[in-house]
Design an enzyme around this catalytic site. Structure first.
Site, short mmCIF file in Angstrom:
data_model
loop_
_atom_site.label_atom_id
_atom_site.label_comp_id
_atom_site.label_asym_id
_atom_site.label_seq_id
_atom_site.Cartn_x
_atom_site.Cartn_y
_atom_site.Cartn_z
N ASP A 62 -3.16 5.79 3.06
CA ASP A 62 -3.19 4.32 3.01
C ASP A 62 -1.95 3.85 3.75
O ASP A 62 -0.93 4.54 3.77
CB ASP A 62 -3.14 3.85 1.54
CG ASP A 62 -3.52 2.38 1.40
OD1 ASP A 62 -4.63 2.11 0.89
OD2 ASP A 62 -2.72 1.50 1.80
N GLY A 120 -9.24 -1.95 3.96
CA GLY A 120 -9.48 -3.31 4.45
C GLY A 120 -9.54 -4.33 3.36
O GLY A 120 -9.49 -4.01 2.17
N GLN A 180 -13.52 -8.89 -0.91
CA GLN A 180 -13.91 -10.29 -1.15
C GLN A 180 -13.09 -10.86 -2.30
O GLN A 180 -12.94 -10.21 -3.33
CB GLN A 180 -15.38 -10.35 -1.57
CG GLN A 180 -16.36 -10.01 -0.49
CD GLN A 180 -17.74 -9.75 -1.11
OE1 GLN A 180 -18.10 -8.62 -1.37
NE2 GLN A 180 -18.48 -10.81 -1.38
N ARG A 236 -19.20 -11.32 2.22
CA ARG A 236 -18.74 -10.13 2.95
C ARG A 236 -18.44 -10.50 4.40
O ARG A 236 -17.50 -9.98 5.00
CB ARG A 236 -19.79 -9.03 2.87
CG ARG A 236 -20.00 -8.51 1.44
CD ARG A 236 -21.17 -7.54 1.38
NE ARG A 236 -21.41 -7.03 0.04
CZ ARG A 236 -22.23 -7.62 -0.85
NH1 ARG A 236 -22.86 -8.74 -0.54
NH2 ARG A 236 -22.41 -7.09 -2.03
N THR A 243 -16.15 -0.01 4.22
CA THR A 243 -15.55 -1.32 4.47
C THR A 243 -16.61 -2.37 4.83
O THR A 243 -17.52 -2.09 5.61
CB THR A 243 -14.53 -1.18 5.63
OG1 THR A 243 -13.60 -0.16 5.28
CG2 THR A 243 -13.79 -2.48 5.91
N HIS A 286 -26.28 -4.93 4.16
CA HIS A 286 -25.59 -4.85 2.86
C HIS A 286 -24.85 -6.18 2.74
O HIS A 286 -23.68 -6.30 3.11
CB HIS A 286 -24.62 -3.67 2.80
CG HIS A 286 -23.73 -3.73 1.57
ND1 HIS A 286 -24.25 -3.70 0.29
CD2 HIS A 286 -22.40 -3.87 1.42
CE1 HIS A 286 -23.25 -3.80 -0.58
NE2 HIS A 286 -22.13 -3.91 0.09
P1 NAD Z 1 -8.13 -3.25 -1.87
O1 NAD Z 1 -7.44 -4.46 -1.34
O2 NAD Z 1 -7.99 -2.91 -3.30
O3 NAD Z 1 -7.70 -1.97 -1.03
C1 NAD Z 1 -7.72 -1.95 0.36
C2 NAD Z 1 -6.73 -0.89 0.80
O4 NAD Z 1 -6.84 -0.73 2.22
C3 NAD Z 1 -5.27 -1.26 0.51
O5 NAD Z 1 -4.67 -0.23 -0.26
C4 NAD Z 1 -4.65 -1.40 1.88
O6 NAD Z 1 -3.28 -1.01 1.93
C5 NAD Z 1 -5.53 -0.48 2.72
N1 NAD Z 1 -5.50 -0.78 4.14
C6 NAD Z 1 -5.70 -1.98 4.74
N2 NAD Z 1 -5.59 -1.85 6.08
C7 NAD Z 1 -5.34 -0.54 6.33
C8 NAD Z 1 -5.13 0.20 7.51
N3 NAD Z 1 -5.17 -0.38 8.72
N4 NAD Z 1 -4.88 1.52 7.41
C9 NAD Z 1 -4.83 2.12 6.19
N5 NAD Z 1 -5.02 1.46 5.03
C10 NAD Z 1 -5.27 0.14 5.10
O7 NAD Z 1 -9.68 -3.44 -1.49
P2 NAD Z 1 -10.91 -2.68 -2.17
O8 NAD Z 1 -11.40 -3.47 -3.32
O9 NAD Z 1 -10.54 -1.25 -2.35
O10 NAD Z 1 -12.03 -2.81 -1.01
C11 NAD Z 1 -11.93 -2.05 0.18
C12 NAD Z 1 -13.13 -2.36 1.07
O11 NAD Z 1 -14.34 -1.86 0.47
C13 NAD Z 1 -13.38 -3.86 1.28
O12 NAD Z 1 -13.74 -4.12 2.62
C14 NAD Z 1 -14.54 -4.16 0.35
O13 NAD Z 1 -15.26 -5.31 0.73
C15 NAD Z 1 -15.34 -2.89 0.53
N6 NAD Z 1 -16.37 -2.63 -0.47
C16 NAD Z 1 -17.55 -2.15 -0.01
C17 NAD Z 1 -18.59 -1.90 -0.88
C18 NAD Z 1 -19.89 -1.38 -0.33
O14 NAD Z 1 -20.92 -1.36 -1.03
N7 NAD Z 1 -19.93 -0.96 0.91
C19 NAD Z 1 -18.42 -2.13 -2.26
C20 NAD Z 1 -17.19 -2.60 -2.70
C21 NAD Z 1 -16.17 -2.85 -1.80
#
Ligand code: NAD
Length: 309
Positions: free
Chosen positions: A32, A77, A80, A86, A119, A175
């Site tokens: 991360d 990333g 929401q 999204r 993401t 999605h």
């Molecule tokens: P979060 O804010 O809790 O965690 C995101 C993490 O990404 C942070 O720790 C941040 O430091 C890290 N990060 C950001 N940019 C980075 C980079 N360039 N390099 C390395 N690390 C980086 O967010 P979350 O709740 O864990 O959600 C993460 C993603 O998953 C979001 O885009 C969310 O929408 C997505 N998501 C997708 C689904 C799905 O069904 N596909 C479901 C839930 C969440």
């Protein structure tokens, strides 16, 4: 099996736990941009692993350390915030994917690696990751509507009083808010839904179907409202996808990968056979004409969002 997870926020750390619990990886590396967060997660997970499988779990602060990874999961990333869609994450997360994918590709074997994209907005991020990585589309796999299909099957299971395992029903397309349910080909234990309802004397009228659709579409919004983010459902989906790939199970999952070429290329979720090499084949389910129109509309929305980048 070495698995790298990039982005150790709510989703990434839940994914790490669920993937560790499959027992299929001998090594999991966590990266991360917030190194302290990744180190804390690795420490905590390492302690949990002492109660289950003997896995080496480490936080890494350089991409060189992901070398040798068979599967790379990208869950980094912005997520929401309450009220956000999204698609609102489009530009912020396109920058994140554009930052991560070249660094990943510089350190993995492009002939074999499989990328799993989590993401959001998922389908557009799959298209972007595939374009940047230049990997065959079959090895850049978005979790797509695996989670939406699981939500649908869970709701139907309660409605029909039958196990989710016996329900074959899919959510396809984006999605996101334009995803659609293929009621026409839904079946329970090989019996089509209408016939199942007749035989079990359960009524599933149009109004109930619309309520189910609404609940599937709104599930993420409600969870985000209640707990700030969603992580358990998607972690379950990623672990299931990893299991399917590693064990070469060739199960049908509604994942998102790029189909077509050039301006006509598009990633969205369809029922696809998934095995060791990634997506092996894509199926077209039986749909009535309103369903086909909904799927085309969903495809247009994904393409339009991709073109905004
Ligand atoms: P979060 O804010 O809790 O965690 C995101 C993490 O990404 C942070 O720790 C941040 O430091 C890290 N990060 C950001 N940019 C980075 C980079 N360039 N390099 C390395 N690390 C980086 O967010 P979350 O709740 O864990 O959600 C993460 C993603 O998953 C979001 O885009 C969310 O929408 C997505 N998501 C997708 C689904 C799905 O069904 N596909 C479901 C839930 C969440």
């Amino acid at each position: 099996m070495k698995i790298a997870i990039i982005g150790i926020g709510s989703v990434g750390s839940a994914v790490a736990t669920s993937v560790a619990n499959t027992g299929l990886a001998h090594e999991i590396v966590l990266f991360d941009r917030d190194g302290i967060r990744a180190r804390a997660a690795a420490e905590d997970l390492g302690h949990a692993a002492a109660f289950s499988y003997d896995i080496k779990i480490t936080a890494v602060n350089t991409y060189r350390a992901i070398r040798g990874s068979d599967i790379v999961i990208i869950a980094a990333g912005a997520n929401q915030k309450p009220g956000q869609t999204r698609t609102d994450l489009l530009h912020a997360n396109a920058a994140v994917i554009s930052d991560i994918v070249p660094r990943v590709m510089a350190n993995v074997d492009s002939k074999t690696v499989r990328l799993i994209i989590v993401t959001n907005p998922l389908d557009v991020m799959v298209m972007l990751a595939q374009r940047i990585s230049k990997l065959p589309p079959s090895r850049v796999i978005g979790t797509g509507t695996m989670l939406d299909s699981a939500r649908l099957r869970t709701i139907l299971s309660r409605q029909l009083s039958v196990s989710t395992q016996s329900i074959n029903a899919y959510v396809l397309g984006e999605h996101g808010d334009s995803s659609m349910i293929v009621w026409s080909s839904a079946c329970v234990g090989g019996v089509d839904l209408a016939s199942f309802c007749r035989q079990t004397k359960i009524s599933l009228p149009q109004t109930t179907r619309r309520t189910i659709e609404h609940r599937v579409h709104n599930a993420a919004y409600e969870i985000i409202q209640g707990r700030g983010a969603t992580w358990d459902g998607i972690a379950g989906a990623v672990a299931d996808l990893v299991r399917c790939i590693v064990n070469d199970e060739r199960r049908i999952l509604t994942v998102s990968t790029v189909d077509g070429i050039g301006d006509r290329s598009l990633a969205m979720s369809l029922p696809r056979i998934v095995g060791r090499t990634g997506v092996v084949a894509t199926l077209t389910p039986r749909m009535d004409s309103p369903e086909s129109a909904s799927l085309r509309r969903s495809a247009r929305i994904i393409r339009k969002n991709f073109d905004l980048l």
